[in-house]
Design an enzyme around this catalytic site. Structure first.
Site, PDB file in Angstrom:
ATOM      1  N   ASP A 183     -14.761  41.788  -3.952  1.00  0.00           N
ATOM      2  CA  ASP A 183     -14.524  42.806  -2.925  1.00  0.00           C
ATOM      3  C   ASP A 183     -13.464  43.821  -3.344  1.00  0.00           C
ATOM      4  O   ASP A 183     -12.788  43.642  -4.365  1.00  0.00           O
ATOM      5  CB  ASP A 183     -14.122  42.139  -1.596  1.00  0.00           C
ATOM      6  CG  ASP A 183     -13.109  41.004  -1.778  1.00  0.00           C
ATOM      7  OD1 ASP A 183     -12.387  41.004  -2.787  1.00  0.00           O
ATOM      8  OD2 ASP A 183     -13.042  40.122  -0.913  1.00  0.00           O
ATOM      9  N   GLU A 196     -16.221  37.889   7.345  1.00  0.00           N
ATOM     10  CA  GLU A 196     -15.416  37.366   8.439  1.00  0.00           C
ATOM     11  C   GLU A 196     -16.318  36.584   9.410  1.00  0.00           C
ATOM     12  O   GLU A 196     -17.559  36.687   9.319  1.00  0.00           O
ATOM     13  CB  GLU A 196     -14.773  38.554   9.188  1.00  0.00           C
ATOM     14  CG  GLU A 196     -13.891  39.449   8.315  1.00  0.00           C
ATOM     15  CD  GLU A 196     -12.490  38.867   8.080  1.00  0.00           C
ATOM     16  OE1 GLU A 196     -12.343  37.631   7.975  1.00  0.00           O
ATOM     17  OE2 GLU A 196     -11.533  39.663   8.001  1.00  0.00           O
TER      18      GLU A 196
END
Ligand code: PGA
Length: 238
Positions: free
Chosen positions: A56, A132
């Site tokens: 990421d 998430e």
């Protein structure tokens, strides 16, 4: 913990010098990267044919920003070893069109013949990469909004009055689960104990994105005493 994790990477690079590594950032893998640099310095491993894909990158931070994951990788690994920059891949957090950048990154991974070993950390909320709670289990590389708890956890790195970024480009759960041949997850500290417990003991659900690792055939988990504390407590109760 660092020695076990580094040994896994060292074994892979010794048997497959062309390996494709999936890399993670954060505090947890720092000790392992230090040991990999040491192993390189004494000639145990070579990175010249290795390809890397990072999980990421923050949106809005350019590669020179000290808190970007580009900078992290340079500081902790790339500048200490002989690795070809064109074989190191990290999403571009300042791309004009982030969605296009996500598709470009996903296609690069898909064209790589698979990630031989994907390193992962875990967030206290059970995230892997920036997937998430609530993340799409089949999701590919995408723009993710960070939760408040993740931004708080990351605020420790943004000390100059600057806010921690709100968005990131991340490999999706689908990217990680389908392209990784093996996964090595590291977790340290009691603040990770609940996430580790949920990852391993709860039903697979995107309330705890890491629980999807239960569906992958080759996952190795290296944790310290603190991160194992809830598992140990429940084992003793039985
Ligand atoms: P940490 O982050 O290694 O800094 O704890 C891990 C993560 O949030 O995935």
């Amino acid at each position: 913990m660092n020695a076990l994790a580094a040994a896994s990477v060292i074994r892979l690079l010794q048997t497959n010098p062309n390996a494709v590594l999936g890399l993670a950032t954060g505090s947890t893998p720092l000790g392992m990267y230090r040991l990999l640099v040491e192993a390189y310095q004494v000639g145990k491993i070579d990175f010249s044919l290795v390809t890397t894909f990072n999980l990421d990158e923050y949106i809005g931070l350019n590669a020179d920003h000290p808190q970007s994951y580009h900078a992290y990788m340079r500081t902790h690994l790339f500048r200490h070893v002989h690795i070809h920059p064109e074989r190191t891949h990290i999403p571009n957090g300042t791309a004009d069109d982030p969605d296009f950048e996500c598709r470009r990154y996903e296609a690069l991974i898909a064209g790589s013949n698979g990630i031989d070993l994907q390193l992962l950390g875990i967030g206290a909320n059970g995230h892997i990469g920036f997937n998430e709670p609530g993340a799409d289990p089949c999701g590919r590389t995408h723009v993710a909004e960070l939760t408040e708890s993740t931004r708080k956890a990351n605020a420790r790195f943004f000390t100059g009055g600057e806010d921690a970024p709100r968005y990131a480009i991340t490999m999706g759960l689908g990217t990680i689960l389908t392209h990784s041949k093996r996964i090595l997850l590291l977790a340290a500290g009691a603040h990770k104990a609940e996430a580790v417990y949920r990852m391993l003991k709860e039903k697979v659900s995107n309330d705890c994105p890491a629980s999807y690792l239960q569906t992958h055939p080759m996952v190795e988990i290296v944790i310290d005493q603190g991160a194992a504390s809830m598992l140990l407590e429940t084992a003793h109760e039985k």
